[in-house]
Motif scaffolding. Sequence first.
Motif, PDB file in Angstrom:
ATOM      1  N   LEU A   1     -36.848   8.568 -40.242  1.00  0.00           N
ATOM      2  CA  LEU A   1     -35.913   9.171 -39.290  1.00  0.00           C
ATOM      3  C   LEU A   1     -34.700   8.270 -39.216  1.00  0.00           C
ATOM      4  CD1 LEU A   1     -38.455   9.961 -36.421  1.00  0.00           C
ATOM      5  CD2 LEU A   1     -37.499  11.599 -38.054  1.00  0.00           C
ATOM      6  N   VAL A   2     -33.531   8.873 -39.043  1.00  0.00           N
ATOM      7  CA  VAL A   2     -32.298   8.080 -39.024  1.00  0.00           C
ATOM      8  C   VAL A   2     -31.428   8.530 -37.862  1.00  0.00           C
ATOM      9  CG1 VAL A   2     -30.296   7.366 -40.367  1.00  0.00           C
ATOM     10  CG2 VAL A   2     -32.353   8.102 -41.544  1.00  0.00           C
ATOM     11  N   ASP A   3     -30.893   7.579 -37.110  1.00  0.00           N
ATOM     12  CA  ASP A   3     -29.903   7.892 -36.079  1.00  0.00           C
ATOM     13  C   ASP A   3     -28.529   7.516 -36.638  1.00  0.00           C
ATOM     14  OD1 ASP A   3     -28.510   8.402 -33.781  1.00  0.00           O
ATOM     15  OD2 ASP A   3     -29.034   6.495 -32.832  1.00  0.00           O
ATOM     16  N   SER A   4     -27.745   8.532 -37.000  1.00  0.00           N
ATOM     17  CA  SER A   4     -26.469   8.250 -37.684  1.00  0.00           C
ATOM     18  C   SER A   4     -25.488   7.506 -36.773  1.00  0.00           C
ATOM     19  CB  SER A   4     -25.837   9.545 -38.194  1.00  0.00           C
ATOM     20  OG  SER A   4     -25.614  10.418 -37.112  1.00  0.00           O
ATOM     21  N   ASP A   5     -25.664   7.617 -35.469  1.00  0.00           N
ATOM     22  CA  ASP A   5     -24.769   6.940 -34.522  1.00  0.00           C
ATOM     23  C   ASP A   5     -24.948   5.430 -34.521  1.00  0.00           C
ATOM     24  OD1 ASP A   5     -23.124   8.679 -33.397  1.00  0.00           O
ATOM     25  OD2 ASP A   5     -24.103   8.754 -31.431  1.00  0.00           O
ATOM     26  N   THR A   6     -26.196   5.003 -34.515  1.00  0.00           N
ATOM     27  CA  THR A   6     -26.481   3.574 -34.352  1.00  0.00           C
ATOM     28  C   THR A   6     -26.996   2.916 -35.632  1.00  0.00           C
ATOM     29  OG1 THR A   6     -28.740   4.069 -33.678  1.00  0.00           O
ATOM     30  CG2 THR A   6     -27.097   3.904 -31.916  1.00  0.00           C
ATOM     31  N   GLY A   7     -27.344   3.716 -36.639  1.00  0.00           N
ATOM     32  CA  GLY A   7     -27.874   3.152 -37.873  1.00  0.00           C
ATOM     33  C   GLY A   7     -29.323   2.708 -37.761  1.00  0.00           C
ATOM     34  N   ARG A   8     -30.011   3.171 -36.720  1.00  0.00           N
ATOM     35  CA  ARG A   8     -31.438   2.817 -36.605  1.00  0.00           C
ATOM     36  C   ARG A   8     -32.270   3.707 -37.534  1.00  0.00           C
ATOM     37  NH1 ARG A   8     -32.502   3.531 -30.391  1.00  0.00           N
ATOM     38  NH2 ARG A   8     -31.249   5.375 -30.852  1.00  0.00           N
ATOM     39  N   ILE A   9     -33.258   3.113 -38.190  1.00  0.00           N
ATOM     40  CA  ILE A   9     -34.155   3.866 -39.089  1.00  0.00           C
ATOM     41  C   ILE A   9     -35.600   3.609 -38.666  1.00  0.00           C
ATOM     42  CG2 ILE A   9     -34.836   4.302 -41.481  1.00  0.00           C
ATOM     43  CD1 ILE A   9     -32.404   3.035 -42.496  1.00  0.00           C
ATOM     44  N   ALA A  10     -36.393   4.665 -38.617  1.00  0.00           N
ATOM     45  CA  ALA A  10     -37.838   4.542 -38.372  1.00  0.00           C
ATOM     46  C   ALA A  10     -38.551   5.057 -39.619  1.00  0.00           C
ATOM     47  CB  ALA A  10     -38.236   5.356 -37.147  1.00  0.00           C
ATOM     48  N   ILE A  11     -39.310   4.189 -40.254  1.00  0.00           N
ATOM     49  CA  ILE A  11     -39.966   4.524 -41.530  1.00  0.00           C
ATOM     50  C   ILE A  11     -41.459   4.751 -41.285  1.00  0.00           C
ATOM     51  CG2 ILE A  11     -40.469   3.719 -43.879  1.00  0.00           C
ATOM     52  CD1 ILE A  11     -38.028   1.737 -43.438  1.00  0.00           C
ATOM     53  N   TYR A  12     -41.945   5.922 -41.648  1.00  0.00           N
ATOM     54  CA  TYR A  12     -43.381   6.228 -41.523  1.00  0.00           C
ATOM     55  C   TYR A  12     -44.053   5.923 -42.864  1.00  0.00           C
ATOM     56  CZ  TYR A  12     -42.323   8.666 -37.181  1.00  0.00           C
ATOM     57  OH  TYR A  12     -41.916   8.968 -35.906  1.00  0.00           O
ATOM     58  N   TYR A  13     -45.143   5.210 -42.810  1.00  0.00           N
ATOM     59  CA  TYR A  13     -45.839   4.893 -44.059  1.00  0.00           C
ATOM     60  C   TYR A  13     -47.351   4.955 -43.887  1.00  0.00           C
ATOM     61  CZ  TYR A  13     -46.423   0.102 -42.178  1.00  0.00           C
ATOM     62  OH  TYR A  13     -46.759  -0.991 -41.410  1.00  0.00           O
ATOM     63  N   GLY A  14     -48.008   5.315 -44.972  1.00  0.00           N
ATOM     64  CA  GLY A  14     -49.463   5.302 -44.988  1.00  0.00           C
ATOM     65  C   GLY A  14     -49.925   3.878 -45.210  1.00  0.00           C
ATOM     66  N   ALA A  15     -50.999   3.470 -44.523  1.00  0.00           N
ATOM     67  CA  ALA A  15     -51.522   2.117 -44.671  1.00  0.00           C
ATOM     68  C   ALA A  15     -52.964   2.185 -45.170  1.00  0.00           C
ATOM     69  CB  ALA A  15     -51.439   1.370 -43.340  1.00  0.00           C
ATOM     70  N   ALA A  16     -53.197   1.525 -46.292  1.00  0.00           N
ATOM     71  CA  ALA A  16     -54.533   1.424 -46.897  1.00  0.00           C
ATOM     72  C   ALA A  16     -55.184   2.800 -47.096  1.00  0.00           C
ATOM     73  CB  ALA A  16     -55.441   0.502 -46.084  1.00  0.00           C
ATOM     74  N   ASP A  17     -54.372   3.833 -47.352  1.00  0.00           N
ATOM     75  CA  ASP A  17     -54.864   5.204 -47.554  1.00  0.00           C
ATOM     76  C   ASP A  17     -55.796   5.637 -46.418  1.00  0.00           C
ATOM     77  OD1 ASP A  17     -53.403   5.233 -49.855  1.00  0.00           O
ATOM     78  OD2 ASP A  17     -55.111   5.454 -51.216  1.00  0.00           O
ATOM     79  N   THR A  18     -55.514   5.161 -45.206  1.00  0.00           N
ATOM     80  CA  THR A  18     -56.448   5.408 -44.102  1.00  0.00           C
ATOM     81  C   THR A  18     -55.734   5.857 -42.829  1.00  0.00           C
ATOM     82  OG1 THR A  18     -57.905   3.717 -45.027  1.00  0.00           O
ATOM     83  CG2 THR A  18     -58.329   4.340 -42.748  1.00  0.00           C
ATOM     84  N   VAL A  19     -54.662   5.160 -42.447  1.00  0.00           N
ATOM     85  CA  VAL A  19     -53.969   5.432 -41.182  1.00  0.00           C
ATOM     86  C   VAL A  19     -52.456   5.545 -41.436  1.00  0.00           C
ATOM     87  CG1 VAL A  19     -55.674   4.280 -39.709  1.00  0.00           C
ATOM     88  CG2 VAL A  19     -53.815   2.935 -40.728  1.00  0.00           C
ATOM     89  N   THR A  20     -51.745   6.018 -40.405  1.00  0.00           N
ATOM     90  CA  THR A  20     -50.281   6.125 -40.501  1.00  0.00           C
ATOM     91  C   THR A  20     -49.642   5.062 -39.616  1.00  0.00           C
ATOM     92  OG1 THR A  20     -50.520   8.499 -40.839  1.00  0.00           O
ATOM     93  CG2 THR A  20     -48.313   7.712 -40.286  1.00  0.00           C
ATOM     94  N   ALA A  21     -48.627   4.394 -40.155  1.00  0.00           N
ATOM     95  CA  ALA A  21     -47.958   3.307 -39.436  1.00  0.00           C
ATOM     96  C   ALA A  21     -46.452   3.552 -39.436  1.00  0.00           C
ATOM     97  CB  ALA A  21     -48.293   1.967 -40.094  1.00  0.00           C
ATOM     98  N   LEU A  22     -45.769   2.744 -38.611  1.00  0.00           N
ATOM     99  CA  LEU A  22     -44.337   2.926 -38.414  1.00  0.00           C
ATOM    100  C   LEU A  22     -43.650   1.560 -38.523  1.00  0.00           C
ATOM    101  CD1 LEU A  22     -42.129   4.944 -37.478  1.00  0.00           C
ATOM    102  CD2 LEU A  22     -42.942   4.619 -35.141  1.00  0.00           C
ATOM    103  N   ALA A  23     -42.482   1.546 -39.151  1.00  0.00           N
ATOM    104  CA  ALA A  23     -41.692   0.304 -39.238  1.00  0.00           C
ATOM    105  C   ALA A  23     -40.233   0.650 -38.970  1.00  0.00           C
ATOM    106  CB  ALA A  23     -41.849  -0.319 -40.614  1.00  0.00           C
ATOM    107  N   TYR A  24     -39.468  -0.351 -38.584  1.00  0.00           N
ATOM    108  CA  TYR A  24     -38.077  -0.113 -38.195  1.00  0.00           C
ATOM    109  C   TYR A  24     -37.121  -0.983 -39.000  1.00  0.00           C
ATOM    110  CZ  TYR A  24     -40.449   1.762 -34.073  1.00  0.00           C
ATOM    111  OH  TYR A  24     -41.267   2.466 -33.231  1.00  0.00           O
ATOM    112  N   ALA A  25     -35.878  -0.493 -39.122  1.00  0.00           N
ATOM    113  CA  ALA A  25     -34.819  -1.284 -39.755  1.00  0.00           C
ATOM    114  C   ALA A  25     -33.480  -0.767 -39.243  1.00  0.00           C
ATOM    115  CB  ALA A  25     -34.887  -1.137 -41.268  1.00  0.00           C
TER     116      ALA A  25
END
Length: 331
Positions: free
Chosen positions: A293-317
Amino acid sequence: METNSKIKIVGDPLPNIPWEDCPKNCKDVIWRSDKNPIIPRDLIPSSNSIFNSAIVPYKGTFAGVFRADTKSRKMQIHRGFSEDGISWNIDNEPITFICEDEEINNFIYGYDPRVVKLDDKYYITWCNGYHGPTIGVGYTYDFETFYQLENAFLPFNRNGVLFPCKINNKYAMLSRPSDNGHTPFGDIFYSASPDMVHWGYHRHVMTTLPFTWQSTKVGAGPIPIETDEGWLMIYHGVLTSCNGYTYSMGAAILDLEKPWKILYRTEPYLMSPQTLYECVGDTPNVVFPCSALVDSDTGRIAIYYGAADTVTALAYAKVEDLIDFIKKNSL
Ligand code: BMA
Protein backbone atom coordinates in the motif's frame (compact mmCIF):
# COMPACT_ATOMS: atom_id res chain seq x y z
CA MET A 1 3.05 14.62 11.53
CA GLU A 2 4.42 13.19 8.29
CA THR A 3 6.11 15.50 5.79
CA ASN A 4 5.29 15.41 2.11
CA SER A 5 7.50 13.08 0.11
CA LYS A 6 10.14 14.71 -2.13
CA ILE A 7 9.67 11.83 -4.52
CA LYS A 8 6.57 12.19 -6.69
CA ILE A 9 4.43 9.06 -6.50
CA VAL A 10 1.71 8.47 -9.09
CA GLY A 11 -1.33 7.26 -7.15
CA ASP A 12 -3.92 8.33 -4.65
CA PRO A 13 -3.31 9.57 -1.12
CA LEU A 14 -4.02 6.89 1.48
CA PRO A 15 -4.22 8.70 4.83
CA ASN A 16 -5.50 5.55 6.57
CA ILE A 17 -2.53 3.37 5.46
CA PRO A 18 -1.49 0.99 8.27
CA TRP A 19 1.55 2.64 9.83
CA GLU A 20 4.06 2.44 12.67
CA ASP A 21 7.00 4.84 12.84
CA CYS A 22 10.52 3.51 12.43
CA PRO A 23 11.76 2.28 15.83
CA LYS A 24 14.56 4.49 17.20
CA ASN A 25 17.12 1.67 17.27
CA CYS A 26 16.33 0.44 13.74
CA LYS A 27 19.17 0.85 11.24
CA ASP A 28 17.33 -0.60 8.27
CA VAL A 29 15.38 1.09 5.53
CA ILE A 30 12.49 -1.35 6.04
CA TRP A 31 11.13 -2.21 9.48
CA ARG A 32 8.69 -4.86 10.67
CA SER A 33 5.31 -4.25 12.30
CA ASP A 34 5.20 -4.77 16.06
CA LYS A 35 1.98 -6.68 15.44
CA ASN A 36 3.63 -9.34 13.27
CA PRO A 37 2.54 -11.79 12.21
CA ILE A 38 -0.65 -9.83 11.53
CA ILE A 39 -2.51 -12.88 10.16
CA PRO A 40 -2.07 -16.17 12.00
CA ARG A 41 -2.07 -19.44 10.10
CA ASP A 42 -5.39 -20.56 11.59
CA LEU A 43 -7.46 -17.37 11.20
CA ILE A 44 -10.13 -19.38 9.36
CA PRO A 45 -11.26 -22.90 10.25
CA SER A 46 -10.17 -24.41 6.93
CA SER A 47 -6.63 -23.04 6.85
CA ASN A 48 -3.30 -24.71 7.45
CA SER A 49 -1.55 -21.43 6.61
CA ILE A 50 -2.35 -17.95 5.25
CA PHE A 51 0.63 -16.24 3.68
CA ASN A 52 1.58 -14.82 0.25
CA SER A 53 -1.37 -12.46 -0.14
CA ALA A 54 -2.43 -9.23 -1.87
CA ILE A 55 -4.09 -6.21 -0.28
CA VAL A 56 -5.59 -3.10 -1.95
CA PRO A 57 -7.42 0.00 -0.71
CA TYR A 58 -11.16 -0.48 -1.25
CA LYS A 59 -13.92 2.07 -0.62
CA GLY A 60 -12.10 3.77 2.26
CA THR A 61 -11.16 0.41 3.80
CA PHE A 62 -9.15 -2.56 2.50
CA ALA A 63 -9.82 -5.72 0.50
CA GLY A 64 -7.53 -8.62 -0.13
CA VAL A 65 -7.02 -11.89 -1.93
CA PHE A 66 -5.27 -14.38 0.32
CA ARG A 67 -3.35 -17.54 -0.25
CA ALA A 68 -4.89 -19.92 2.26
CA ASP A 69 -3.71 -23.50 1.99
CA THR A 70 -6.19 -25.95 3.47
CA LYS A 71 -5.63 -28.64 6.05
CA SER A 72 -5.50 -31.13 3.18
CA ARG A 73 -2.77 -28.80 1.80
CA LYS A 74 -4.80 -27.68 -1.20
CA MET A 75 -3.54 -24.29 -2.42
CA GLN A 76 -6.46 -21.86 -2.72
CA ILE A 77 -7.17 -18.14 -2.90
CA HIS A 78 -9.73 -16.53 -0.59
CA ARG A 79 -11.31 -13.08 -0.31
CA GLY A 80 -11.05 -10.84 2.77
CA PHE A 81 -11.96 -7.39 4.05
CA SER A 82 -10.47 -5.16 6.73
CA GLU A 83 -11.21 -1.76 8.25
CA ASP A 84 -7.59 -1.03 9.14
CA GLY A 85 -5.47 -3.33 6.93
CA ILE A 86 -4.36 -5.30 9.99
CA SER A 87 -7.38 -7.19 11.39
CA TRP A 88 -8.90 -9.27 8.64
CA ASN A 89 -12.16 -11.09 7.98
CA ILE A 90 -11.28 -13.80 5.49
CA ASP A 91 -13.86 -16.09 3.88
CA ASN A 92 -13.56 -19.71 4.87
CA GLU A 93 -14.48 -20.72 1.31
CA PRO A 94 -12.21 -20.00 -1.68
CA ILE A 95 -13.05 -17.53 -4.44
CA THR A 96 -14.96 -19.04 -7.34
CA PHE A 97 -14.53 -17.41 -10.73
CA ILE A 98 -17.11 -17.14 -13.51
CA CYS A 99 -15.47 -18.11 -16.80
CA GLU A 100 -16.82 -18.71 -20.30
CA ASP A 101 -14.54 -21.68 -20.84
CA GLU A 102 -14.80 -24.69 -18.51
CA GLU A 103 -11.35 -25.86 -19.59
CA ILE A 104 -9.75 -22.76 -18.07
CA ASN A 105 -12.12 -22.54 -15.13
CA ASN A 106 -11.46 -26.13 -13.98
CA PHE A 107 -9.76 -25.45 -10.65
CA ILE A 108 -6.65 -27.46 -9.86
CA TYR A 109 -4.81 -25.05 -7.55
CA GLY A 110 -4.24 -21.32 -7.13
CA TYR A 111 -1.64 -19.46 -5.09
CA ASP A 112 0.48 -16.31 -4.61
CA PRO A 113 -2.15 -13.76 -5.78
CA ARG A 114 -1.46 -10.16 -6.76
CA VAL A 115 -4.22 -7.54 -7.09
CA VAL A 116 -4.18 -4.19 -8.92
CA LYS A 117 -6.77 -1.50 -9.58
CA LEU A 118 -6.62 -0.78 -13.28
CA ASP A 119 -9.29 1.36 -14.99
CA ASP A 120 -12.56 0.42 -13.27
CA LYS A 121 -11.57 -3.14 -12.38
CA TYR A 122 -9.50 -4.91 -9.75
CA TYR A 123 -7.40 -7.41 -11.68
CA ILE A 124 -6.13 -10.51 -9.93
CA THR A 125 -3.22 -12.61 -11.15
CA TRP A 126 -2.15 -15.80 -9.46
CA CYS A 127 -0.18 -18.96 -10.00
CA ASN A 128 -2.82 -21.16 -11.60
CA GLY A 129 -2.61 -24.91 -12.02
CA TYR A 130 -3.13 -25.83 -15.68
CA HIS A 131 -0.95 -28.81 -16.54
CA GLY A 132 1.61 -27.18 -14.28
CA PRO A 133 1.83 -23.68 -12.86
CA THR A 134 1.03 -20.73 -15.10
CA ILE A 135 -0.40 -17.23 -14.66
CA GLY A 136 -4.16 -17.07 -14.07
CA VAL A 137 -5.88 -13.74 -14.74
CA GLY A 138 -9.24 -12.57 -13.43
CA TYR A 139 -11.01 -9.43 -12.33
CA THR A 140 -13.74 -8.13 -10.09
CA TYR A 141 -15.53 -4.81 -9.75
CA ASP A 142 -16.72 -5.33 -6.20
CA PHE A 143 -14.95 -8.32 -4.57
CA GLU A 144 -18.31 -10.12 -4.75
CA THR A 145 -18.35 -11.50 -8.28
CA PHE A 146 -15.10 -12.65 -9.85
CA TYR A 147 -14.50 -13.29 -13.56
CA GLN A 148 -11.70 -15.38 -14.99
CA LEU A 149 -9.91 -14.65 -18.28
CA GLU A 150 -7.52 -16.82 -20.26
CA ASN A 151 -4.26 -17.83 -18.61
CA ALA A 152 -1.65 -15.28 -19.67
CA PHE A 153 1.08 -17.74 -20.63
CA LEU A 154 1.84 -21.38 -21.30
CA PRO A 155 3.08 -23.37 -18.31
CA PHE A 156 5.44 -23.16 -16.58
CA ASN A 157 5.36 -19.68 -15.14
CA ARG A 158 4.94 -17.98 -11.75
CA ASN A 159 4.86 -14.53 -10.15
CA GLY A 160 2.69 -12.75 -12.72
CA VAL A 161 2.56 -9.10 -11.62
CA LEU A 162 0.59 -6.48 -13.58
CA PHE A 163 1.62 -2.83 -13.84
CA PRO A 164 -1.07 -0.41 -12.53
CA CYS A 165 -1.56 1.31 -15.91
CA LYS A 166 -1.02 0.70 -19.60
CA ILE A 167 2.55 1.32 -20.77
CA ASN A 168 3.02 2.40 -24.39
CA ASN A 169 -0.71 1.77 -24.82
CA LYS A 170 -0.57 -1.86 -23.72
CA TYR A 171 -1.24 -3.77 -20.51
CA ALA A 172 2.06 -4.84 -19.01
CA MET A 173 3.02 -7.80 -16.81
CA LEU A 174 6.15 -9.14 -15.17
CA SER A 175 6.49 -12.89 -14.79
CA ARG A 176 9.02 -15.59 -14.08
CA PRO A 177 9.16 -18.59 -16.44
CA SER A 178 9.87 -21.66 -14.33
CA ASP A 179 9.57 -25.44 -14.23
CA ASN A 180 6.94 -27.76 -12.77
CA GLY A 181 8.63 -28.12 -9.37
CA HIS A 182 10.64 -26.08 -6.90
CA THR A 183 12.42 -24.32 -9.75
CA PRO A 184 16.20 -23.94 -9.22
CA PHE A 185 16.47 -21.01 -11.68
CA GLY A 186 14.47 -17.97 -12.76
CA ASP A 187 14.69 -14.53 -14.32
CA ILE A 188 12.05 -11.80 -14.47
CA PHE A 189 10.54 -11.04 -17.89
CA TYR A 190 8.25 -8.26 -19.13
CA SER A 191 5.31 -8.92 -21.48
CA ALA A 192 2.66 -6.65 -22.99
CA SER A 193 -0.89 -7.17 -24.24
CA PRO A 194 -3.45 -5.07 -26.11
CA ASP A 195 -6.41 -6.79 -24.41
CA MET A 196 -5.27 -8.67 -21.24
CA VAL A 197 -5.66 -11.95 -23.18
CA HIS A 198 -2.98 -12.05 -25.87
CA TRP A 199 0.50 -11.53 -24.41
CA GLY A 200 3.72 -10.92 -26.36
CA TYR A 201 6.49 -8.38 -26.85
CA HIS A 202 8.50 -10.34 -24.26
CA ARG A 203 11.57 -8.60 -22.87
CA HIS A 204 14.14 -9.76 -20.36
CA VAL A 205 14.26 -7.64 -17.18
CA MET A 206 16.43 -9.18 -14.51
CA THR A 207 18.69 -12.16 -13.95
CA THR A 208 20.24 -13.73 -10.86
CA LEU A 209 23.58 -12.73 -9.37
CA PRO A 210 26.07 -15.44 -8.43
CA PHE A 211 27.20 -15.73 -4.80
CA THR A 212 24.53 -13.38 -3.43
CA TRP A 213 21.11 -13.53 -1.71
CA GLN A 214 19.61 -13.48 -5.23
CA SER A 215 21.78 -16.18 -6.83
CA THR A 216 19.20 -18.91 -7.57
CA LYS A 217 16.11 -17.06 -8.83
CA VAL A 218 14.33 -13.71 -8.67
CA GLY A 219 10.61 -12.91 -8.93
CA ALA A 220 8.54 -9.72 -8.89
CA GLY A 221 6.62 -9.03 -5.67
CA PRO A 222 4.05 -6.23 -5.21
CA ILE A 223 2.54 -4.22 -8.08
CA PRO A 224 5.33 -1.83 -9.20
CA ILE A 225 5.01 1.70 -7.78
CA GLU A 226 5.26 4.58 -10.27
CA THR A 227 7.52 7.43 -9.12
CA ASP A 228 9.29 10.26 -10.91
CA GLU A 229 12.54 8.26 -10.47
CA GLY A 230 11.12 5.21 -12.30
CA TRP A 231 9.10 2.12 -11.39
CA LEU A 232 9.89 0.96 -7.88
CA MET A 233 9.86 -2.83 -8.05
CA ILE A 234 10.10 -4.79 -4.81
CA TYR A 235 11.05 -8.40 -5.53
CA HIS A 236 12.17 -11.63 -3.91
CA GLY A 237 15.53 -13.23 -4.46
CA VAL A 238 16.54 -16.76 -3.55
CA LEU A 239 19.81 -18.23 -2.35
CA THR A 240 20.42 -21.99 -2.20
CA SER A 241 22.06 -23.00 1.05
CA CYS A 242 23.01 -26.49 2.19
CA ASN A 243 19.70 -26.41 4.04
CA GLY A 244 17.44 -25.39 1.12
CA TYR A 245 16.20 -22.11 -0.31
CA THR A 246 16.36 -18.75 1.53
CA TYR A 247 13.91 -16.10 0.24
CA SER A 248 14.82 -12.44 0.84
CA MET A 249 13.40 -9.11 -0.31
CA GLY A 250 15.16 -6.57 -2.52
CA ALA A 251 14.18 -3.67 -4.77
CA ALA A 252 15.01 -2.16 -8.13
CA ILE A 253 14.11 0.96 -10.07
CA LEU A 254 12.97 0.34 -13.63
CA ASP A 255 12.77 2.78 -16.53
CA LEU A 256 9.31 4.35 -16.81
CA GLU A 257 8.90 3.93 -20.58
CA LYS A 258 10.91 0.74 -20.97
CA PRO A 259 10.46 -1.12 -17.68
CA TRP A 260 12.69 -3.96 -18.88
CA LYS A 261 15.63 -1.58 -18.39
CA ILE A 262 16.98 -1.65 -14.83
CA LEU A 263 18.22 1.74 -13.59
CA TYR A 264 19.23 0.63 -10.08
CA ARG A 265 19.14 -2.61 -8.14
CA THR A 266 20.05 -3.28 -4.52
CA GLU A 267 23.24 -5.22 -3.92
CA PRO A 268 22.36 -6.03 -0.28
CA TYR A 269 18.91 -7.40 0.52
CA LEU A 270 16.35 -5.08 2.09
CA MET A 271 15.04 -7.76 4.41
CA SER A 272 16.01 -11.38 4.95
CA PRO A 273 14.31 -14.00 7.13
CA GLN A 274 15.51 -13.26 10.66
CA THR A 275 12.54 -13.35 13.04
CA LEU A 276 11.12 -16.56 14.45
CA TYR A 277 7.98 -16.39 12.28
CA GLU A 278 10.13 -15.94 9.13
CA CYS A 279 12.63 -18.66 10.04
CA VAL A 280 10.28 -21.30 11.42
CA GLY A 281 7.17 -22.61 9.70
CA ASP A 282 6.10 -24.93 6.91
CA THR A 283 8.96 -23.64 4.73
CA PRO A 284 11.68 -22.12 6.90
CA ASN A 285 13.55 -18.93 5.94
CA VAL A 286 11.07 -17.24 3.62
CA VAL A 287 10.02 -13.61 3.27
CA PHE A 288 7.82 -13.33 0.19
CA PRO A 289 6.33 -9.86 -0.57
CA CYS A 290 3.13 -9.85 -2.67
CA SER A 291 1.58 -6.41 -2.16
CA ALA A 292 2.27 -2.87 -1.01
CA LEU A 293 0.00 0.00 0.00
CA VAL A 294 1.29 3.47 -0.78
CA ASP A 295 0.29 6.91 0.48
CA SER A 296 1.27 9.24 -2.36
CA ASP A 297 1.02 12.28 -0.06
CA THR A 298 3.56 11.21 2.52
CA GLY A 299 5.51 8.48 0.71
CA ARG A 300 4.66 5.89 3.35
CA ILE A 301 4.65 2.26 2.12
CA ALA A 302 3.21 -0.79 3.88
CA ILE A 303 4.53 -4.07 2.45
CA TYR A 304 2.61 -7.31 3.04
CA TYR A 305 4.69 -10.45 2.88
CA GLY A 306 4.31 -14.14 3.53
CA ALA A 307 6.57 -15.48 6.28
CA ALA A 308 7.88 -19.06 6.26
CA ASP A 309 4.95 -20.07 3.97
CA THR A 310 2.81 -20.01 7.11
CA VAL A 311 1.65 -16.53 8.22
CA THR A 312 1.22 -13.02 6.80
CA ALA A 313 3.40 -10.16 8.04
CA LEU A 314 3.70 -6.44 7.45
CA ALA A 315 6.72 -4.13 7.06
CA TYR A 316 7.04 -0.40 6.50
CA ALA A 317 9.28 1.97 4.55
CA LYS A 318 9.34 5.56 3.33
CA VAL A 319 9.61 5.82 -0.43
CA GLU A 320 12.19 8.60 -0.31
CA ASP A 321 14.52 6.63 1.96
CA LEU A 322 13.96 3.45 0.00
CA ILE A 323 14.82 5.05 -3.34
CA ASP A 324 17.82 6.76 -1.79
CA PHE A 325 18.98 3.41 -0.37
CA ILE A 326 18.51 1.60 -3.69
CA LYS A 327 20.50 4.25 -5.56
CA LYS A 328 23.32 4.35 -2.99
CA ASN A 329 23.53 0.57 -2.75
CA SER A 330 23.04 -0.26 -6.40
CA LEU A 331 25.18 -2.63 -8.38
C1 BMA B 1 7.80 -20.48 -4.32
C2 BMA B 1 6.30 -20.42 -4.26
C3 BMA B 1 5.88 -19.57 -3.09
C4 BMA B 1 6.59 -19.96 -1.81
C5 BMA B 1 8.07 -20.05 -2.03
C6 BMA B 1 8.83 -20.51 -0.81
O1 BMA B 1 8.23 -21.36 -5.32
O2 BMA B 1 5.78 -21.72 -4.11
O3 BMA B 1 4.51 -19.75 -2.89
O4 BMA B 1 6.35 -18.98 -0.82
O5 BMA B 1 8.33 -20.93 -3.09
O6 BMA B 1 8.51 -21.84 -0.48
